[in-house]
Design a protein around this motif. Structure first.
Motif, mmCIF file in Angstrom:
data_model
loop_
_atom_site.group_PDB
_atom_site.id
_atom_site.type_symbol
_atom_site.label_atom_id
_atom_site.label_comp_id
_atom_site.label_asym_id
_atom_site.label_seq_id
_atom_site.Cartn_x
_atom_site.Cartn_y
_atom_site.Cartn_z
ATOM 1 N N LEU A 262 1.306 -1.109 0.015
ATOM 2 C CA LEU A 262 0.189 -0.096 -0.116
ATOM 3 C C LEU A 262 1.591 1.006 -0.172
ATOM 4 C CD1 LEU A 262 -2.446 -1.070 2.328
ATOM 5 C CD2 LEU A 262 -3.101 -0.642 -0.179
ATOM 6 N N LEU A 263 0.188 2.197 -0.913
ATOM 7 C CA LEU A 263 1.402 3.426 -0.700
ATOM 8 C C LEU A 263 0.600 3.958 0.530
ATOM 9 C CD1 LEU A 263 1.070 4.146 -4.655
ATOM 10 C CD2 LEU A 263 2.774 3.325 -3.759
ATOM 11 N N PRO A 264 1.187 5.645 0.568
ATOM 12 C CA PRO A 264 1.013 6.493 1.727
ATOM 13 C C PRO A 264 -0.203 6.866 1.084
ATOM 14 C CG PRO A 264 3.005 6.887 0.952
ATOM 15 C CD PRO A 264 3.164 6.133 0.287
ATOM 16 N N GLY A 265 -1.297 6.474 2.357
ATOM 17 C CA GLY A 265 -2.515 7.254 2.138
ATOM 18 C C GLY A 265 -4.071 6.202 1.285
ATOM 19 N N GLU A 266 -2.910 4.964 0.220
ATOM 20 C CA GLU A 266 -4.088 4.504 0.203
ATOM 21 C C GLU A 266 -4.659 3.003 1.019
ATOM 22 O OE1 GLU A 266 -3.421 0.822 -3.389
ATOM 23 O OE2 GLU A 266 -1.280 1.541 -2.758
ATOM 24 N N LEU A 267 -5.667 3.160 1.067
ATOM 25 C CA LEU A 267 -6.726 2.327 1.623
ATOM 26 C C LEU A 267 -7.648 1.252 1.550
ATOM 27 C CD1 LEU A 267 -8.784 5.257 3.848
ATOM 28 C CD2 LEU A 267 -6.826 3.655 4.815
ATOM 29 N N LEU A 268 -7.312 -0.084 1.866
ATOM 30 C CA LEU A 268 -8.510 -1.394 1.453
ATOM 31 C C LEU A 268 -9.458 -1.368 1.370
ATOM 32 C CD1 LEU A 268 -7.726 -4.383 0.384
ATOM 33 C CD2 LEU A 268 -7.363 -5.227 2.465
ATOM 34 N N LEU A 269 -10.321 -1.712 0.857
ATOM 35 C CA LEU A 269 -11.720 -0.873 0.976
ATOM 36 C C LEU A 269 -12.609 -2.122 0.404
ATOM 37 C CD1 LEU A 269 -11.964 2.091 -2.065
ATOM 38 C CD2 LEU A 269 -11.548 2.387 0.498
ATOM 39 N N CYS A 270 -11.878 -3.397 -0.271
ATOM 40 C CA CYS A 270 -12.532 -4.632 -0.301
ATOM 41 C C CYS A 270 -11.656 -5.334 -1.522
ATOM 42 C CB CYS A 270 -14.247 -4.520 -1.096
ATOM 43 S SG CYS A 270 -13.419 -3.202 -2.350
ATOM 44 N N GLU A 271 -12.168 -6.818 -0.707
ATOM 45 C CA GLU A 271 -11.351 -8.403 -1.276
ATOM 46 C C GLU A 271 -12.431 -9.256 -1.558
ATOM 47 O OE1 GLU A 271 -8.629 -9.762 2.157
ATOM 48 O OE2 GLU A 271 -9.187 -7.886 2.786
ATOM 49 N N ALA A 272 -11.785 -9.821 -2.161
ATOM 50 C CA ALA A 272 -12.710 -11.116 -2.358
ATOM 51 C C ALA A 272 -11.060 -12.654 -2.431
ATOM 52 C CB ALA A 272 -13.250 -11.698 -3.797
ATOM 53 N N ASN A 273 -11.784 -13.429 -2.110
ATOM 54 C CA ASN A 273 -11.152 -14.724 -2.316
ATOM 55 C C ASN A 273 -10.982 -15.739 -2.770
ATOM 56 O OD1 ASN A 273 -8.747 -14.164 0.191
ATOM 57 N ND2 ASN A 273 -10.434 -14.427 1.055
ATOM 58 N N THR A 274 -10.139 -16.437 -3.484
ATOM 59 C CA THR A 274 -10.423 -17.627 -4.376
ATOM 60 C C THR A 274 -11.077 -17.020 -5.420
ATOM 61 O OG1 THR A 274 -11.961 -18.965 -2.976
ATOM 62 C CG2 THR A 274 -11.831 -20.153 -4.954
ATOM 63 N N VAL A 275 -10.291 -16.004 -6.148
ATOM 64 C CA VAL A 275 -10.861 -15.548 -7.320
ATOM 65 C C VAL A 275 -9.813 -15.996 -8.638
ATOM 66 C CG1 VAL A 275 -11.446 -13.240 -8.673
ATOM 67 C CG2 VAL A 275 -11.797 -12.907 -6.671
ATOM 68 N N LEU A 276 -10.245 -16.635 -9.626
ATOM 69 C CA LEU A 276 -9.279 -16.824 -11.076
ATOM 70 C C LEU A 276 -9.351 -16.040 -12.416
ATOM 71 C CD1 LEU A 276 -11.198 -20.199 -10.680
ATOM 72 C CD2 LEU A 276 -9.683 -20.051 -9.435
ATOM 73 N N LYS A 277 -8.301 -15.361 -12.437
ATOM 74 C CA LYS A 277 -7.300 -14.856 -12.946
ATOM 75 C C LYS A 277 -7.300 -15.312 -14.544
ATOM 76 C CE LYS A 277 -4.229 -11.605 -14.509
ATOM 77 N NZ LYS A 277 -2.755 -11.760 -15.606
ATOM 78 N N CYS A 278 -7.904 -15.512 -15.288
ATOM 79 C CA CYS A 278 -7.934 -15.768 -16.649
ATOM 80 C C CYS A 278 -6.995 -15.419 -17.561
ATOM 81 C CB CYS A 278 -9.714 -16.328 -17.344
ATOM 82 S SG CYS A 278 -10.936 -16.457 -16.497
ATOM 83 N N VAL A 279 -6.541 -16.279 -18.076
ATOM 84 C CA VAL A 279 -5.203 -16.123 -19.721
ATOM 85 C C VAL A 279 -6.033 -16.653 -20.883
ATOM 86 C CG1 VAL A 279 -3.427 -16.661 -20.500
ATOM 87 C CG2 VAL A 279 -3.463 -15.937 -17.496
ATOM 88 N N GLN A 280 -7.035 -16.618 -21.504
ATOM 89 C CA GLN A 280 -7.014 -17.082 -22.273
ATOM 90 C C GLN A 280 -6.439 -17.245 -23.830
ATOM 91 O OE1 GLN A 280 -11.129 -16.045 -22.974
ATOM 92 N NE2 GLN A 280 -11.276 -15.693 -21.121
ATOM 93 N N GLU A 281 -5.968 -18.213 -24.490
ATOM 94 C CA GLU A 281 -5.070 -18.630 -25.824
ATOM 95 C C GLU A 281 -5.910 -19.445 -26.284
ATOM 96 O OE1 GLU A 281 -1.661 -19.042 -24.382
ATOM 97 O OE2 GLU A 281 -1.051 -16.988 -24.013
ATOM 98 N N ASP A 282 -5.965 -19.338 -27.619
ATOM 99 C CA ASP A 282 -5.964 -20.757 -28.319
ATOM 100 C C ASP A 282 -7.518 -21.185 -28.568
ATOM 101 O OD1 ASP A 282 -3.529 -20.128 -30.029
ATOM 102 O OD2 ASP A 282 -2.563 -21.151 -28.817
ATOM 103 N N GLY A 283 -8.285 -20.301 -27.645
ATOM 104 C CA GLY A 283 -9.608 -20.666 -27.307
ATOM 105 C C GLY A 283 -9.981 -21.612 -26.160
#
Length: 793
Positions: free
Chosen positions: A93-114
C-alpha cells in the motif's frame, strides 16, 4: 485426499438457497499444491487436466453437464476451509492508500487458443487501484526487468479503468450504478489497452457482492476533485527535498525570460506578470509572453481573449503565437465590439518590427474534439482483444477496419498542419497566429509539434518535458476533463494529449538519431496519464492546482502538502529500468568544423523506409503462414489507399518546401519534416500491440535492431578502453549499457513490457470459410495455395 469428490455447478448462480435436487460432476484428486487444493494452474471446458484426463460428470439428478464445465479436485467445503493462497503474497500500500474490499478464490483467466487457463488468488480494491494477488509471481528467470514501482503487472489504477463488463450465462453486459444481480465473471478493459478476466464463480457470494460493487462504485461513479487519491497521497507521503529536476517548469518569471533569451525573442516580446493572483484570467498561467507593443489595458479588457500569446521564436525572427477566440454566437453589438478590438490588435502586431502575420483557425482546418474522440473509440477497439480467436477473426479484414477508424488520418492531418506552419515560419519568414476557442487543445498539439520539428532542444528528454510544461500544463490544457478523471462529463473527454504523443512517435520512428528519448519513454508517459500520484495530468489549469494546494483545510499544513511531478522518473522506475527511456542511438550535437561534419553524416531515413507496395513473396507461402509472418509488416507499413493524399493536393509553396527538404541530407539538429504519405504514417505498435502475444515478433522488432547496435557500441567502447589504457589515458565514462537486452533470444517485439510470450500461430478462419474446409485434409500437412491478401481485402 483419496477417492472421488464432487462440486456443485449451481454455485455459479451464487444463490444461498439450494434445492435438494442438484447436478454434480465427478472430480478426482489433485496434488496438494493448488490454491483450490494447490496448484495455481487450472482449466475448464473439457481441457486436459494436469496429470489426468477427466471424464463426463455423473450422479445426482443425471442432468446434462453445464458448459463450460469447471474441473475441480476438492469439495466446496474444502475450498473455503483451506487458505486460498498457501504462499502469501503481501499487498503493498502506498502512503494514503486504504484497503476497501477484497475477495478470495478469484480466478484470473488467461485466454489463448480458445482455452481458458489462469491463476487463483485474491482480488482487492483500494482507493488507488485494483490488484490481483496470486502465487503466479514470475520466477527470477521471467521477472520483468522493466518494472514499475507504483503499478504492478496485475494492478489497475482506478483512473485507468475504461469499461467494466459482467458475464451472465455467457452474455457480456456493461456494469454501472446499483447492481441487482452479480456476474459470474468480471471483464475489465483498461485505458492502456490491457484486458483482465476474473472468474468469480467459486468466490463466496458476500465477497462477490462487495468486490463487484466496490470496483464499479469507485471507478465508474462521478467524483469530487478533492476525493481523488492525488490528495490522499500528497497528504500522507513524506516530502522529498532531494529531487533535482532539470525540467523547466515555467512556474516562475525567470523561466519565461530565459526561454525568450534562448530563442532570441526578447527583442520583440515581453513577459507579463499582470495575471498574478489570476486578475486577468483563471485559464492563463501566472506569467505569459505577449508582443511588446500591446498595452496592459487591452490585455485586461476581455480576460485574455483576443490577445496573441507568444509560443516560440524561429532563428530568423518569425514567431509562433496562439490566441483564444471570442465565442462565435453573440449579439450583434458585442460581436462588432470584438471585431473592432481584434482589428486593433492585428494592426499592432502586423507592422515593423514584427513580420507579416498569418492567421490559422484550427477549429475549421482540423477535426473537432468530438471527431477525435469518436475516431479513437473505434481505433482502440481493434486492440482490446479478449482472446486469440477474436484476434484472428478480425485479422482478415484488418485494413478495412483500421481505415474506417480514421485515427491515422487524423494523425496525418495534424502532422501536415505542423509542416504548413513550419513552412510559413522557416520558408516565408512569416509570423503564425493559431486561433482556437480556448487555445488549449489543438493549439497545444500544433504548436508543440512545430517546436519539436524546428528546435532540437525540444528533442532532448528534458527539453521535451519542458515543452509539455510550457504548452500543455501552463498552457491550460484541461487534462482533468479530457481524460475524464472525475467521470462527470463524457462529452468533454477526448484523447488530445495522446494524439500529440502519437504524432511525436511518428517523428521518433522516422528519425531515431534525432531524439534523446525512445518510444518506450513515450509509451510510459502515456501510461502516466492515469497514475494519480502525479499532479502533472490531473488539473485543468494552474489556477485550479494552486487553489486546491492552498485551499481551506490545507492552509495550515501547506508546508508538507506537495504534489509530485511526473518528470521524476525515479518514483516509477529504478535506474536500471530508466536506461530504456534514453536513446543509445541519439546523435549529440557535434562540436566539429564543417569539413569533419561531412564524415559523420547519417544516411537519410527515407532510404530505409518500407516500399509503397508489398514485397513479392513465394507462391507457396500459403494463407496461414502469410497472415502470421507478415502481420507486423503489414500493420506498420503497407499502403492503405484512402489514408494517402498525393502531393498534388498541397498548395505550391507547401509542396516546394516539403519536396525540397526531403531532397537534402538530414541534419538531425535542424529542421525535421515527417513523411506524411504512403507508409510514412504507421500504427504505434509498442503502445497498442504490447499486450497481444499473437502480434509479437520472436526475437525481432526494434529490440533486435537495438541489441545489434548496442553490441557494436560496446565493442567500440572496449577497444577504446584498451587503447586508452595502453597510452595511460583516463578512460572516459561511456553510456550506460542495456544489460537486459543481452539475452535477446528471450525477447520479442513486445519488449520491454513483456518477455517472450506464447502465442497462437494458426489464424482462425471465419465460420463460413471454415465450414467449406471441414472436409479437406489437414492444411498443416500440405502446402496450401498462396492467397493474395490484397484480393481478400
Amino acid at each position: 485426499m483419496g477417492g472421488v469428490n464432487y462440486v456443485s455447478r449451481r454455485r455459479a448462480a451464487l444463490q444461498p438457497e439450494e434445492s435438494d435436487e442438484e447436478s454434480w460432476e465427478e472430480l478426482v484428486p489433485l496434488p496438494p499444491s493448488c490454491p483450490l487444493a494447490g496448484t495455481a494452474a487450472w482449466s475448464w471446458g473439457g481441457r486436459e487436466a494436469p496429470g489426468a484426463m477427466l471424464g463426463k460428470g455423473a450422479g445426482g439428478s443425471g442432468a446434462k453437464p453445464a458448459k463450460p464445465s469447471f474441473v475441480s479436485y476438492v469439495s466446496p467445503e474444502e475450498i473455503h476451509k483451506k487458505e486460498p493462497i498457501e504462499k502469501e503474497v503481501n499487498l503493498h500500500l502506498l502512503p494514503g492508500e486504504l484497503l476497501l474490499c477484497e475477495a478470495n478464490t478469484v480466478l484470473k483467466c488467461v485466454q489463448e487458443d480458445g482455452s481458458n487457463r489462469g491463476a487463483c488468488g485474491k482480488l482487492i480494491c483500494t482507493n488507488f487501484k485494483i490488484a490481483f494477488l496470486g502465487d503466479e509471481s514470475a520466477s527470477d528467470d521471467n521477472e520483468p526487468e522493466f518494472k514499475n514501482k507504483i503499478i504492478g503487472e496485475n494492478d489497475i489504477t482506478l483512473h485507468c479503468i475504461d469499461h467494466i463488463y459482467g458475464v451472465y450465462d455467457e452474455k457480456k453486459k456493461s456494469l454501472s450504478g446499483q447492481l441487482k444481480k452479480y456476474p459470474e465473471k468480471l471483464i475489465i478493459y483498461c485505458k492502456d489497452l490491457r484486458v483482465f478476466h476474473f472468474c468469480l464463480r467459486y468466490t463466496k457470494e458476500e465477497e462477490v457482492k462487495r468486490i463487484v460493487s466496490g470496483i464499479v462504485h469507485h471507478s465508474q461513479t462521478p467524483k469530487l476533485l478533492k476525493r481523488l487519491f492525488l490528495f490522499s497521497y500528497a497528504t500522507a507521503a513524506p516530502t522529498n527535498t532531494d529531487i533535482q529536476n532539470q525540467t523547466v517548469m515555467f512556474d516562475a518569471i525567470k523561466d519565461w525570460r530565459e526561454e525568450l533569451e534562448r530563442t532570441k525573442g526578447n527583442m520583440k516580446y515581453k513577459v507579463l506578470s499582470a495575471n498574478e493572483a489570476y486578475k486577468v484570467s483563471e485559464k492563463l498561467p501566472l506569467y505569459f509572453v505577449v508582443p511588446m507593443s500591446l498595452s496592459e489595458e487591452s490585455i485586461l479588457q476581455y480576460q485574455g481573449r483576443g490577445i496573441p500569446i507568444w509560443c516560440w521564436s524561429c532563428h530568423n525572427g518569425a514567431s509562433l503565437l496562439k490566441m483564444s477566440a471570442f465565442p462565435k454566437e453573440q449579439e450583434d453589438n458585442t460581436s462588432q465590439m470584438h471585431k473592432i478590438f481584434l482589428d486593433g490588435i492585428y494592426k499592432t502586431i502586423n507592422k515593423p518590427p514584427y513580420e507579416v502575420l498569418k492567421t490559422d483557425d484550427l477549429s475549421s482546418s482540423l477535426p473537432s474534439l468530438q471527431d477525435i474522440q469518436a475516431a479513437y473509440i473505434r481505433f482502440k477497439q481493434l486492440f482490446l482483444i479478449d482472446n486469440s480467436t477474436d484476434f484472428w477473426d478480425t485479422d482478415v479484414k484488418w485494413f478495412s477496419l483500421l481505415e474506417s477508424t480514421n485515427w491515422l488520418e487524423i494523425v496525418r492531418r495534424c502532422l501536415k498542419k505542423a509542416i504548413e506552419v513550419a513552412e510559413y515560419l522557416e520558408g516565408q519568414n512569416t509570423n503564425v497566429l493559431l486561433v482556437e476557442e480556448n487555445a488549449s487543445d489543438l493549439c497545444c498539439v500544433i504548436s508543440s509539434l512545430v517546436q519539436v520539428m524546428m528546435d532540437s532542444h525540444y528533442r532532448t528528454k528534458f527539453g521535451f518535458q519542458s515543452l509539455i510544461q510550457k504548452e500543455w500544463v501552463m498552457g491550460g490544457h484541461c487534462f482533468l476533463d479530457r481524460c475524464n478523471h472525475l467521470r462527470q462529463n463524457d462529452k468533454e473527454e477526448a484523447p488530445v494529449f495522446l494524439l500529440f504523443l502519437d504524432c511525436v512517435w511518428q517523428l521518433v520512428q522516422q528519425y531515431p538519431p534525432a531524439f534523446e528519448f525512445t518510444e518506450t519513454y513515450l509509451t510510459v508517459l502515456s501510461d502516466s496519464l492515469y497514475i494519480p500520484i502525479f499532479s502533472t495530468f490531473f488539473f485543468n489549469s494552474q489556477h485550479q492546482k494552486d487553489t486546491n494546494m492552498s485551499g481551506e483545510g490545507h492552509r495550515a499544513q501547506s508546508s508538507h502538502f506537495r504534489f509530485l511531478s511526473v518528470w521524476d522518473w525515479s518514483v516509477q522506475f529504478e535506474s536500471k529500468a530508466q536506461v530504456l527511456l534514453n536513446n543509445p542511438l541519439y546523435v549529440e550535437k557535434p562540436k566539429l568544423d564543417k569539413s569533419q561534419r561531412k564524415t559523420t553524416r547519417f544516411k537519410h531515413q527515407r532510404q530505409l523506409s518500407l516500399p509503397l507496395t508489398q514485397t513479392k513473396t513465394s507462391p507457396k507461402r500459403g494463407f496461414f503462414r502469410e497472415e502470421t509472418d507478415h502481420f507486423i509488416k503489414n500493420i506498420l507499413g503497407k499502403r492503405i489507399s484512402k489514408l494517402i493524399n498525393s502531393s498534388d493536393e498541397l498548395h505550391n509553396n507547401f509542396t516546394e518546401f516539403y519536396d525540397s527538404w526531403h531532397c537534402k541530407p538530414v541534419d538531425f539538429h535542424g529542421l525535421l519534416l515527417p513523411h506524411i504519405d504512403g507508409p510514412g504514417i504507421k500504427v504505434w505498435a509498442q503502445r497498442y500491440l504490447r499486450w497481444i502475444p499473437e502480434a509479437q515478433l520472436l526475437g525481432g522488432g526494434t529490440v533486435a535492431t537495438a541489441t545489434k547496435i548496442l553490441d557494436m557500441i560496446e565493442e567500440v567502447q572496449s577497444l577504446q578502453k584498451k587503447m586508452d589504457e595502453k597510452h595511460s589515458l583516463t578512460v572516459p565514462q561511456g553510456r550506460e549499457a542495456l544489460p537486459m537486452l543481452r539475452n535477446s533470444a528471450r525477447l520479442s517485439s513486445l519488449f520491454p513490457f513483456a518477455l517472450l510470450q506464447r502465442h497462437s500461430l494458426k489464424p482462425v478462419l471465419p465460420t463460413s470459410t471454415w465450414k467449406d474446409l471441414e472436409d479437406e485434409d489437414d492444411l498443416a500437412k500440405r502446402d496450401d495455395e498462396f492467397v493474395d491478401l490484397s484480393e481478400v481485402i
